[in-house]
Design a protein around this motif. Structure first.
Motif, mmCIF file in Angstrom:
data_model
loop_
_atom_site.group_PDB
_atom_site.id
_atom_site.type_symbol
_atom_site.label_atom_id
_atom_site.label_comp_id
_atom_site.label_asym_id
_atom_site.label_seq_id
_atom_site.Cartn_x
_atom_site.Cartn_y
_atom_site.Cartn_z
ATOM 1 N N CYS A 257 -4.803 -3.295 2.343
ATOM 2 C CA CYS A 257 -5.255 -3.902 1.104
ATOM 3 C C CYS A 257 -5.302 -5.415 1.307
ATOM 4 C CB CYS A 257 -4.264 -3.544 0.002
ATOM 5 S SG CYS A 257 -4.613 -4.231 -1.617
ATOM 6 N N GLY B 189 -1.641 -6.621 2.828
ATOM 7 C CA GLY B 189 -0.489 -5.737 2.826
ATOM 8 C C GLY B 189 -0.136 -5.332 4.244
ATOM 9 N N GLU C 267 0.812 -1.197 0.000
ATOM 10 C CA GLU C 267 0.000 0.000 0.000
ATOM 11 C C GLU C 267 0.855 1.260 0.000
ATOM 12 O OE1 GLU C 267 -2.051 -2.980 2.878
ATOM 13 O OE2 GLU C 267 -0.033 -2.237 2.465
ATOM 14 N N CYS D 282 -2.670 0.269 -4.010
ATOM 15 C CA CYS D 282 -2.164 -1.039 -3.593
ATOM 16 C C CYS D 282 -1.613 -1.734 -4.835
ATOM 17 C CB CYS D 282 -3.287 -1.858 -2.981
ATOM 18 S SG CYS D 282 -2.856 -3.580 -2.623
ATOM 19 N N TRP E 124 -10.352 -3.174 0.536
ATOM 20 C CA TRP E 124 -9.684 -2.320 1.514
ATOM 21 C C TRP E 124 -10.372 -2.504 2.860
ATOM 22 C CZ3 TRP E 124 -5.268 0.360 0.794
ATOM 23 C CH2 TRP E 124 -4.853 0.605 -0.518
#
Length: 133
Positions: free
Chosen positions: A98, A124, A6, A22, A38
């Motif tokens: 993400c 992420g 991200e 992302c 998200w």
């Protein structure tokens, strides 16, 4: 395997805008085999779904508190999913994550498992968004 990175977080005043990005690194399968989403986690709270998008970008879902202010989108050629955040509020302050999962599921309607943390296999590291009043 999917790696997600991200970017785009930061400090902004209430009413301002940010665009989160992302970038995905995907092996074995194509990026458009994955549903993307998200999530966010505010201090002292659990991680909550914010917005999701299906494999080809034709189906999206945003939670009520951000609908009309945030927009999720994806570019399967660039292998990027983005979250445009407008009219930010202090209550939007959180770490934004993400997430990805191998799925062709739709994001139409309410009450779907696609809106839960357990649906996603890849995450992420997160990017901090801070909105000052």
């Amino acid at each position: 395997q999917v790696y997600l990175q991200e970017s785009g977080g930061g400090l902004v005043q209430a009413g301002g805008s940010l665009r989160l990005s992302c970038a995905a690194s995907v092996s074995e399968r194509a990026f458009d085999d994955y549903a993307m989403a998200w999530f966010r986690q505010a201090p002292g709270k659990g991680r909550e779904f914010v917005a999701g998008i299906n494999w080809r970008g034709s189906s999206t879902h945003h939670i009520d508190s951000v609908r009309g202010r945030f927009t999720i989108s994806r570019d399967n050629i660039r292998k990027v999913v983005e979250l445009q955040m407008n009219n930010l509020k202090p209550e939007d302050t959180a770490i934004y994550y993400c997430a990805a999962t191998f799925s062709l599921a739709s994001f139409d309607g309410d009450g779907r498992r696609q809106y839960g943390i357990g649906f996603y296999d890849y995450w992420g590291q997160g990017t901090q968004v801070t909105v000052s009043s």
